[in-house]
Design a protein around this motif. Structure first.
Motif: not given
Length: 326
Positions: A77-79, A164-167, A113-115
């Motif tokens: 997800p890209v939120a 990237d595999p991490d937030p 995820m990307v915020l």
């Protein structure tokens, strides 16, 4: 190669990511039909459909929580949080879940995820729309904090963050959204995370900065060069983890350092850099490390905004002071 603004480069990266990976989904307030408050997601719902580009309720807690759950179950997800000033409701999910998930499950689950969030002042926005609280996020173990300073870096770093595999919290300096443009090749090539960019070389003083403050720092470096003071300018790009080696190597060469950031001075990320240099480069320093930052107050309303934000003149004066130190 197209000439793109930062907002156009971000949109191009999102298009590229959605095309390449069917597991990528984008959601947030008004990101679908309206294309986002700054139009970063304009056209995505028409191209990829409402199943992959979704409008959410006005709830940052829900946006962050859904992102964590989706990431844990195999999506990427890209939120979007509309403004950084609204991110505080998402902190619980970021601290207690996104950043800890890999450790909590001993590697069985990740949280890719990307915020995204626009941040910083300079566009005469109302209250809660101009914060620069990146140091708060950089304090969270397990969370990357990435801040682009140009269209090229926005494109490449956003692709790297998505892969990237991490937030990752991806903070976009909204003052630069449409104020600068440059040739950006939409080739799907990511830029490296966790590595600083040396924007210009010099032997007299090191300027360390990130985000929108790259503009004032570059102007200051140009003015100082006219005085015979040659600054080495470093754009961190990634704040957490930041490229300590590049900063240390530069300061060992120049002997002086000025750190520039828009966030308030006290406990701003510049303090971490200054502490690291005191610990590891003390014998190389010819002057105390100086910080040029915002003030320890709430970002003022539009008429006083320019008095709050670090100016080119403040950066020039700080460099002059470290050059004159004996």
């Amino acid at each position: 190669m197209a000439e793109l603004t930062m907002i156009e480069a971000i949109r191009a990266a999102l298009f590229r990511a959605l095309e390449e990976d069917p597991d990528i989904v984008i959601f947030g307030e008004d990101v679908g039909i309206d294309g986002g408050v700054f139009r970063a997601t304009d056209g995505l719902i028409q191209r990829f459909g409402a199943a992959r580009v979704r409008d959410t309720p006005l709830s940052e807690t829900v946006i962050a929580g859904v992102a964590v759950g989706a990431a844990a179950h195999g999506l990427r997800p890209v939120a979007e949080i509309q403004f950084m000033g609204f991110i505080y409701s998402a902190i619980d999910q970021l601290v207690n879940h996104a950043a800890r998930l890999r450790n909590r499950t001993r590697g069985r689950l990740g949280c890719p995820m990307v915020l995204r969030a626009p941040f910083g002042g300079g566009v005469k926005a109302p209250e809660h729309h101009s914060e620069s609280m990146e140091a708060m996020l950089a304090h969270i173990p397990g969370l990357r904090v990435v801040i682009p300073s140009s269209p090229t870096r926005a494109y490449g770093l956003l692709l790297a963050a998505i892969r990237d595999p991490d937030p990752v919290v991806f903070l976009e300096p909204k003052r630069l959204y449409r104020s600068v443009s440059e040739a950006v090749e939409d080739n799907g090539k990511a830029l490296p995370l966790d590595r600083a960019f040396v924007l210009r070389e010099g032997g007299d003083v090191t300027l360390v900065t990130w985000g929108a403050m790259v503009q004032e720092s570059r102007e200051a470096a140009d003015l100082l060069a006219d005085e015979g003071i040659f600054a080495e300018m470093i754009d961190l790009g990634t704040l957490k983890p930041y490229d300590r080696a590049t900063v240390r190597d530069s300061v060992r060469k120049t002997g002086r350092c000025v750190i520039v950031h828009e966030a308030p001075l006290t406990a701003g990320f510049g303090a971490e850099i200054a502490a690291d240099l005191a610990e590891h480069c003390l014998t190389s320093l010819l002057a105390p490390v100086r910080r040029v930052a915002g003030y320890d107050t709430v970002m003022p309303y539009p008429r006083l905004e320019r008095h709050y934000m670090p100016s080119t003149a403040r950066v020039v004066n700080a460099v002059r002071s470290v050059m004159e130190f004996t």
